[in-house]
Design an enzyme around this catalytic site. Structure first.
Site, short mmCIF file in Angstrom:
data_model
loop_
_atom_site.label_atom_id
_atom_site.label_comp_id
_atom_site.label_asym_id
_atom_site.label_seq_id
_atom_site.Cartn_x
_atom_site.Cartn_y
_atom_site.Cartn_z
N LYS A 146 -4.06 4.56 3.35
CA LYS A 146 -5.34 4.49 4.06
C LYS A 146 -5.55 3.11 4.67
CE LYS A 146 -9.12 4.63 1.56
NZ LYS A 146 -8.21 4.80 0.45
N THR A 175 -3.16 1.05 5.48
CA THR A 175 -2.16 0.95 6.54
C THR A 175 -2.68 1.58 7.83
OG1 THR A 175 -0.39 1.04 4.90
CG2 THR A 175 0.22 1.54 7.19
N ARG A 235 -11.34 -4.57 2.01
CA ARG A 235 -11.49 -5.14 0.67
C ARG A 235 -10.33 -6.05 0.31
NH1 ARG A 235 -11.53 -0.24 -3.09
NH2 ARG A 235 -10.05 0.44 -1.53
N LYS A 289 0.64 0.61 -8.39
CA LYS A 289 0.42 0.91 -6.98
C LYS A 289 1.03 -0.13 -6.04
CE LYS A 289 -3.28 2.29 -3.84
NZ LYS A 289 -4.72 2.34 -3.62
N ALA A 343 -12.97 2.09 -6.21
CA ALA A 343 -13.81 3.24 -5.87
C ALA A 343 -13.85 4.28 -6.98
CB ALA A 343 -13.33 3.89 -4.58
N PHE A 391 -9.91 5.14 -2.23
CA PHE A 391 -9.46 6.44 -2.72
C PHE A 391 -9.94 7.56 -1.78
CE2 PHE A 391 -9.09 4.13 -6.91
CZ PHE A 391 -7.72 4.14 -6.90
N PHE A 444 5.25 10.16 7.56
CA PHE A 444 6.35 9.64 6.75
C PHE A 444 7.66 10.19 7.31
CE2 PHE A 444 2.85 8.69 4.07
CZ PHE A 444 3.25 7.70 3.20
N TRP A 478 2.92 2.88 10.28
CA TRP A 478 3.80 2.18 9.33
C TRP A 478 5.08 1.76 10.06
CZ3 TRP A 478 8.62 1.95 7.38
CH2 TRP A 478 8.81 1.21 6.20
#
Length: 556
Positions: free
Chosen positions: A71, A73, A94, A105, A273, A301, A381, A409
């Protein structure tokens, strides 16, 4: 294939004064933290008040897999794409927590060719904001225990101390501890607890405070304990506010950095979140709206967590009016929500995708209930197949929802141009009719029920005996008008991480409720969610190192 950190370390950054100059910011309005980071002065912020607000774009997502779905990215890539289209845009994001960086993560500065730089600084100490928040939180804890030790003139009941210490690290053994062991001079023995810094009320307060006066007012209302008569004792009662504000003085100022393509980014604040309200600071978002024509911000999230809290907590408190929402999905997250095991997500499976797309369907419904125009974007992806992409595109078209493929990406801003063009089209042709899910006057129990019903799809809400007592206490203290901050698993619309897709015929269980009086909301803990996470069996920290030339490796 290069890793995120390799791409970031090979990038050519502009001096931050040059990035600022592109926004019309004078060097005197910058507080430099080296060549590539700066805080913006209070004087500069005050001078922006006369400027017209730009458009506010909220980026959210479906329920993620444990690996995260990009998200941030997408947010970064969208900002870079606006720049390539000649639009004046800025990001409002953030700050990452050390917990996920060293846990499972990894980093949280975007990925691939859509990253915020300097990536290592951002993911580690950055400008010290989280250290300041941790220090202010723990100063209050120290003053509380010292007051009890030094005679306890406020008659604090040591059995009803509710203020917890914090640390920006996943450390499960600190969830429940005993303090005060040793000699009489070492304090009173009592049970204590730690939360991760991003779940601290001080983090929420810093992110919601409009200015120093508001910060101090909110700090003064923080409830730390109850006295022997059952009345709340606050940070103001402990005369802690001035010293806490002194520690937070610089942390209150938003941080200016840049992306790989030199798009300016305000990165400030970082509540989780799933256990906090999941949005960057009000100050950074409001400032961005005065600095650019388009502000791209993200909420943590899935939309059932971060977006709901942005729309029901942050936006009403700050007077923000989002103009459009970008809903991020990935083929692998949809297949995961369709019940496909994690080790098979890279394989084409249209049946699992069709089952899992119900999760996307529910999030679209939820966001429409807030009156917001939506653009669904599929974060691409390399393992996605044309058939899978077509299935998602066709679904969105049948739902009457705008769709764009995102390849940020791999291609940076260029890969985000179709999404940026679709967002611009929506902003031009569709008017936001944003409204919160509930009014402040609605009783707390009804607010909880409405979120569980309308957002999660639950059949009802059950309360543990302790939570029922806590709710009654909060209502008796005059906090019925507070907003609600749900703490629950991010992996499911329900409070059970195993219920994937779009669960039906379930109830949620409230385990605990506590007031965050300074933040202006009550935290409602569902299921077994923890406010101090633990590390996985193989932490990401095991793979991080520093070369003899002081180059960090393995961060992500």
């Amino acid at each position: 294939m290069k890793t995120d950190i390799q791409i970031a370390q090979e990038a050519r950054m502009l001096p931050i004064r040059d990035v600022a100059a592109g926004l019309g910011i004078k060097e005197d309005d910058l507080e430099l933290y080296g060549r590539y980071k700066a805080k913006l002065s209070d004087q500069y912020m005050r001078g922006l008040k006369k400027e017209k607000d730009g458009k506010l774009i909220l980026v959210t997502a479906i329920n993620p897999t444990p690996a995260g779905e990009g998200k941030t990215t997408v947010s970064v890539g969208l900002g870079q794409a606006f720049g390539r289209l000649g639009k004046r845009a800025i990001l409002a994001l953030r700050e990452p927590s050390l917990g996920p960086c060293f846990g499972i993560k990894g980093g949280a500065a975007g990925g691939g060719y859509s990253q915020v730089l300097p990536m290592e600084d951002l993911n580690l100490h950055f400008t010290g904001d989280f250290h300041a928040i941790t220090s202010a939180n723990n100063l209050l804890a120290a003053l509380l225990d010292n007051h009890i030790q030094q005679g306890n003139s406020l008659q604090i009941d040591s059995r009803q101390v509710v203020w917890k210490r914090c640390l920006d690290m996943n450390d499960r053994v600190l969830r429940n501890v005993v303090v005060g062991l040793g000699a009489k001079a070492d304090g009173f023995v009592r049970e204590d607890h730690f939360v991760i810094t991003v779940a601290s009320e001080i983090m929420a307060i810093l992110c919601l405070a409009r200015d120093m006066a508001d910060l101090k007012d909110r700090l003064s209302r923080v409830i730390v304990a109850y006295n022997l008569s059952g009345e709340p004792v606050t940070a103001g009662d402990l005369k802690a506010v001035g010293a806490m504000a002194a520690l937070l003085k610089d942390a209150m100022k938003p941080n200016l950095v840049q992306t790989l393509e030199h798009t300016p980014a305000l990165v400030h604040g970082g509540p989780f979140a799933n256990i906090a309200h999941g949005c960057n600071s009000v100050r950074a978002t409001a400032m961005g709206l005065k600095m650019a024509d388009y502000v791209i911000t993200e909420a943590g999230f899935g939309a059932d967590l971060g977006a709901e809290k942005f729309l029901d907590i942050k936006a009403p408190m700050a007077g923000l009016h989002p103009d459009c929402v970008v809903l991020v999905a990935t083929v692998r997250a949809l297949k995961y929500n369709g019940g496909l095991p994690k080790d098979q997500l890279t394989e084409e499976n249209l049946a699992a995708l069709e089952r899992g797309i119900a999760n996307l369907d529910k999030h679209i419904e939820n966001l429409h209930s807030f009156g917001l125009p939506i653009v669904v974007t599929l974060n691409s992806f390399l393992t996605d197949t044309p058939a899978e992409t077509d299935l998602v595109r066709d679904f969105c078209q049948k739902k009457g929802c705008e769709f764009a493929l995102s390849q940020v990406w791999a291609k940076g801003g260029e890969g985000g141009i179709p999404l940026a063009e679709k967002v611009l089209e929506v902003l031009e042709n569709k008017k936001s009719e944003y409204h919160p899910l509930y009014e402040p006057s609605l009783p707390l129990e009804e607010k909880i029920k409405r979120i569980a019903d309308k957002i999660y799809g639950a059949d009802g809400v059950d309360y543990s005996p302790a939570a029922r007592r806590q709710l009654q206490k909060i209502v008796s203290m005059g906090m019925n008008h507070f907003a609600v901050c749900m703490a629950k698993t991010q992996y499911s619309l329900s409070d059970d991480a195993g219920k994937l897709g779009r669960p039906e015929h379930f109830r949620v269980t409230v385990r605990e409720i506590y007031p965050a009086a300074g933040a202006g909301f009550v935290v409602v803990v569902l299921g077994n969610i923890m406010t101090m996470p633990g590390l996985p069996r193989v932490p990401a920290a095991n793979h991080i190192d520093v070369t003899n030339d002081s180059v960090i490796t393995g961060l992500f």
